[in-house]
Design a protein around this motif. Structure first.
Motif, PDB file in Angstrom:
ATOM      1  N   ASP A 137       0.835  -1.198   0.000  1.00 53.28           N
ATOM      2  CA  ASP A 137       0.000   0.000   0.000  1.00 53.28           C
ATOM      3  C   ASP A 137       0.872   1.252   0.000  1.00 53.28           C
ATOM      4  O   ASP A 137       0.634   2.200  -0.760  1.00 53.28           O
ATOM      5  N   ILE A 138       1.912   1.259   0.847  1.00 56.54           N
ATOM      6  CA  ILE A 138       2.815   2.410   0.915  1.00 56.54           C
ATOM      7  C   ILE A 138       3.525   2.631  -0.426  1.00 56.54           C
ATOM      8  O   ILE A 138       3.645   3.761  -0.905  1.00 56.54           O
ATOM      9  N   LEU A 139       3.974   1.548  -1.033  1.00 56.51           N
ATOM     10  CA  LEU A 139       4.786   1.674  -2.240  1.00 56.51           C
ATOM     11  C   LEU A 139       3.958   1.964  -3.492  1.00 56.51           C
ATOM     12  O   LEU A 139       4.442   2.655  -4.399  1.00 56.51           O
ATOM     13  N   PHE A 140       2.723   1.458  -3.553  1.00 57.21           N
ATOM     14  CA  PHE A 140       2.036   1.455  -4.848  1.00 57.21           C
ATOM     15  C   PHE A 140       0.643   2.086  -4.885  1.00 57.21           C
ATOM     16  O   PHE A 140       0.169   2.420  -5.970  1.00 57.21           O
ATOM     17  N   ALA A 141      -0.049   2.233  -3.757  1.00 58.85           N
ATOM     18  CA  ALA A 141      -1.440   2.690  -3.795  1.00 58.85           C
ATOM     19  C   ALA A 141      -1.539   4.189  -4.045  1.00 58.85           C
ATOM     20  O   ALA A 141      -0.761   4.980  -3.505  1.00 58.85           O
ATOM     21  N   ARG A 142      -2.531   4.586  -4.836  1.00 57.94           N
ATOM     22  CA  ARG A 142      -2.706   5.996  -5.187  1.00 57.94           C
ATOM     23  C   ARG A 142      -3.387   6.804  -4.083  1.00 57.94           C
ATOM     24  O   ARG A 142      -3.478   8.025  -4.171  1.00 57.94           O
ATOM     25  N   ARG A 143      -3.856   6.125  -3.033  1.00 57.57           N
ATOM     26  CA  ARG A 143      -4.596   6.840  -1.996  1.00 57.57           C
ATOM     27  C   ARG A 143      -3.715   7.801  -1.193  1.00 57.57           C
ATOM     28  O   ARG A 143      -4.223   8.633  -0.449  1.00 57.57           O
ATOM     29  N   TRP A 144      -2.387   7.679  -1.336  1.00 59.00           N
ATOM     30  CA  TRP A 144      -1.474   8.570  -0.631  1.00 59.00           C
ATOM     31  C   TRP A 144      -0.956   9.701  -1.517  1.00 59.00           C
ATOM     32  O   TRP A 144      -0.105  10.482  -1.077  1.00 59.00           O
ATOM     33  N   ASP A 145      -1.443   9.807  -2.723  1.00 53.57           N
ATOM     34  CA  ASP A 145      -0.883  10.769  -3.668  1.00 53.57           C
ATOM     35  C   ASP A 145      -1.272  12.225  -3.385  1.00 53.57           C
ATOM     36  O   ASP A 145      -0.571  13.148  -3.798  1.00 53.57           O
ATOM     37  N   ASP A 146      -2.377  12.442  -2.706  1.00 52.25           N
ATOM     38  CA  ASP A 146      -2.855  13.802  -2.434  1.00 52.25           C
ATOM     39  C   ASP A 146      -1.945  14.477  -1.403  1.00 52.25           C
ATOM     40  O   ASP A 146      -1.824  14.009  -0.270  1.00 52.25           O
ATOM     41  N   PRO A 147      -1.290  15.587  -1.751  1.00 47.77           N
ATOM     42  CA  PRO A 147      -0.370  16.266  -0.825  1.00 47.77           C
ATOM     43  C   PRO A 147      -1.035  16.751   0.460  1.00 47.77           C
ATOM     44  O   PRO A 147      -0.347  17.033   1.443  1.00 47.77           O
ATOM     45  N   LYS A 148      -2.363  16.845   0.477  1.00 48.05           N
ATOM     46  CA  LYS A 148      -3.056  17.407   1.628  1.00 48.05           C
ATOM     47  C   LYS A 148      -3.324  16.374   2.728  1.00 48.05           C
ATOM     48  O   LYS A 148      -3.668  16.752   3.853  1.00 48.05           O
ATOM     49  N   ILE A 149      -3.187  15.081   2.445  1.00 47.09           N
ATOM     50  CA  ILE A 149      -3.581  14.071   3.423  1.00 47.09           C
ATOM     51  C   ILE A 149      -2.430  13.714   4.357  1.00 47.09           C
ATOM     52  O   ILE A 149      -1.260  13.785   3.984  1.00 47.09           O
ATOM     53  N   PRO A 150      -2.748  13.337   5.612  1.00 46.43           N
ATOM     54  CA  PRO A 150      -1.697  12.899   6.535  1.00 46.43           C
ATOM     55  C   PRO A 150      -1.004  11.653   5.986  1.00 46.43           C
ATOM     56  O   PRO A 150      -1.653  10.741   5.478  1.00 46.43           O
ATOM     57  N   GLY A 151       0.304  11.647   6.069  1.00 43.11           N
ATOM     58  CA  GLY A 151       1.073  10.495   5.595  1.00 43.11           C
ATOM     59  C   GLY A 151       1.660  10.673   4.214  1.00 43.11           C
ATOM     60  O   GLY A 151       2.551   9.913   3.820  1.00 43.11           O
ATOM     61  N   HIS A 152       1.191  11.662   3.462  1.00 41.97           N
ATOM     62  CA  HIS A 152       1.655  11.845   2.077  1.00 41.97           C
ATOM     63  C   HIS A 152       3.169  12.031   2.009  1.00 41.97           C
ATOM     64  O   HIS A 152       3.846  11.366   1.207  1.00 41.97           O
ATOM     65  N   GLU A 153       3.705  12.937   2.800  1.00 40.42           N
ATOM     66  CA  GLU A 153       5.136  13.242   2.711  1.00 40.42           C
ATOM     67  C   GLU A 153       5.986  12.032   3.075  1.00 40.42           C
ATOM     68  O   GLU A 153       7.018  11.775   2.440  1.00 40.42           O
ATOM     69  N   ASP A 154       5.574  11.292   4.104  1.00 40.01           N
ATOM     70  CA  ASP A 154       6.333  10.103   4.506  1.00 40.01           C
ATOM     71  C   ASP A 154       6.297   9.038   3.411  1.00 40.01           C
ATOM     72  O   ASP A 154       7.312   8.396   3.122  1.00 40.01           O
ATOM     73  N   VAL A 155       5.132   8.837   2.801  1.00 38.69           N
ATOM     74  CA  VAL A 155       5.006   7.854   1.732  1.00 38.69           C
ATOM     75  C   VAL A 155       5.897   8.237   0.554  1.00 38.69           C
ATOM     76  O   VAL A 155       6.616   7.402  -0.012  1.00 38.69           O
ATOM     77  N   MET A 156       5.865   9.520   0.165  1.00 40.46           N
ATOM     78  CA  MET A 156       6.673   9.957  -0.967  1.00 40.46           C
ATOM     79  C   MET A 156       8.168   9.805  -0.676  1.00 40.46           C
ATOM     80  O   MET A 156       8.957   9.452  -1.565  1.00 40.46           O
ATOM     81  N   ALA A 157       8.565  10.041   0.576  1.00 36.43           N
ATOM     82  CA  ALA A 157       9.971   9.881   0.944  1.00 36.43           C
ATOM     83  C   ALA A 157      10.401   8.425   0.843  1.00 36.43           C
ATOM     84  O   ALA A 157      11.501   8.110   0.369  1.00 36.43           O
ATOM     85  N   ILE A 158       9.531   7.521   1.282  1.00 43.27           N
ATOM     86  CA  ILE A 158       9.838   6.086   1.187  1.00 43.27           C
ATOM     87  C   ILE A 158       9.946   5.676  -0.271  1.00 43.27           C
ATOM     88  O   ILE A 158      10.880   4.972  -0.672  1.00 43.27           O
ATOM     89  N   ARG A 159       8.992   6.080  -1.086  1.00 44.55           N
ATOM     90  CA  ARG A 159       9.007   5.712  -2.504  1.00 44.55           C
ATOM     91  C   ARG A 159      10.247   6.264  -3.207  1.00 44.55           C
ATOM     92  O   ARG A 159      10.833   5.599  -4.064  1.00 44.55           O
ATOM     93  N   ASP A 160      10.633   7.463  -2.827  1.00 48.44           N
ATOM     94  CA  ASP A 160      11.772   8.094  -3.489  1.00 48.44           C
ATOM     95  C   ASP A 160      13.089   7.388  -3.155  1.00 48.44           C
ATOM     96  O   ASP A 160      14.075   7.563  -3.863  1.00 48.44           O
TER      97      ASP A 160
END
Length: 317
Positions: A137-160
């Motif tokens: 979910d962290i690596l691939f799900a689109r539900r974290w793509d919105d910059p406004k939601i909690p967890g977005h920045e952490d998810v993007m950092a992990i993916r990067d």
């Protein structure tokens, strides 16, 4: 010398005692022993999130036990330990409030474990149970793509930090193998499609398929057109484990071009097992089976074999 970073993420033990922070110690030690002749440099990164949800589940259990009917209900231990732990962790993680707390914990631990990683190192994923769903979910799900939601920045950092996933897809560590232990991810692929307008189905924000396909395509090129090893380990008595070979092939690798995926049975069933396999007794023992992978000889043998075989000569990005 390049290092092999083995990233573990636990799931739900579904027994009397939850997974502890040391859950991967024995398995990692045996893997070190299994590849010692190859002089491989292994680095253990054992992610632990098991206490993030515990207080909420404890509160729920107290309310259930307060019912005058609770003592009359069948399979109370099974409900309290296996069903509640598994379903409770699922429900709590899916909520972004608790999910973002889990993700922040995992990011902090992962970055600490990878602080000395070099660009030519390899990353091996060893995921247990619900931990598989969390990581995918962290690596691939689109539900974290919105910059406004909690967890977005952490998810993007992990993916990067992983090659082929984040905004800088040609940077980060390259995944060299995937090992799923008692994985229920087959069930959660049902969330990938939602009804759209005029009866036409459309992708869900939980859908992992498009981004997983992109990762596999990128790794295929980087690995000099070698398939990515994926081993899915199944104890036959584990009610949460499901086969993945056909499912994942159909979802992301219809031409069998990118994945070397195999379902691996972790024990040889004895004669008496066939007599009790479909019984309530067998189901009640499912928690023991679900927690068996970290001490399984077969798991050690298979992962060690992949580590010895997989010393991929990645192309330069």
């Amino acid at each position: 010398m390049a290092s092999d970073h083995i990233l573990f993420i636990h799931g739900v033990n579904t027994r009397e005692v939850r997974e502890q922070p040391q859950y991967a110690d024995q398995l990692f030690q045996r893997l070190q022993e299994g590849v010692s002749n190859d002089k491989r440099d292994l680095n253990k990164i054992a992610l632990y999130w098991g206490d993030v949800n515990k207080s909420a589940e404890d509160d729920l259990l107290k309310q259930l036990q307060a019912s005058s009917f609770w003592e009359q209900m069948w399979f109370r231990t099974f409900r309290e330990q296996q069903i509640l732990q598994f379903a409770g962790d699922a429900a709590l993680y899916i909520s972004r409030h608790v999910g973002s707390k889990v993700i922040n914990r995992l990011k902090t631990q992962a970055f600490e474990g990878l602080k000395n990683a070099q660009p030519d190192d390899c990353l091996h994923l060893v995921t247990h149970s619900w931990g598989t769903v969390i990581l995918f979910d962290i690596l691939f799900a689109r539900r974290w793509d919105d910059p406004k939601i909690p967890g977005h920045e952490d998810v993007m950092a992990i993916r990067d930090a992983i090659y082929g996933i984040g905004p800088h897809q040609q940077e980060g560590l390259k995944i060299a193998s995937i090992h799923t232990l008692g994985s229920p991810i087959a069930i959660f692929t049902l969330t990938n499609i939602v009804p759209g307008k005029d009866g036409i189905d459309s992708p869900s924000t939980h859908d992992i398929t498009p981004e997983l396909q992109k990762l596999l395509e990128s790794l295929y090129v980087a690995r000099n057109h070698k398939k990515l090893p994926w081993r899915n380990y199944i104890h036959l008595g584990d009610p949460i484990a499901y086969p993945l070979k056909e499912l994942m092939t159909n979802l992301v690798d219809g031409d069998t071009k990118y994945l070397d995926i195999q379902d691996v049975i972790t024990q040889e069933p004895a004669f008496l097992d066939f007599l009790t396999a479909q019984s309530v007794f067998s189901l009640a023992q499912g928690g023991k089976a679900h927690g068996s992978y970290f001490t399984s000889n077969k798991v050690v043998q298979e992962i060690s074999g992949v580590l010895k075989k997989e010393a991929p000569m990645f192309t330069q990005s």
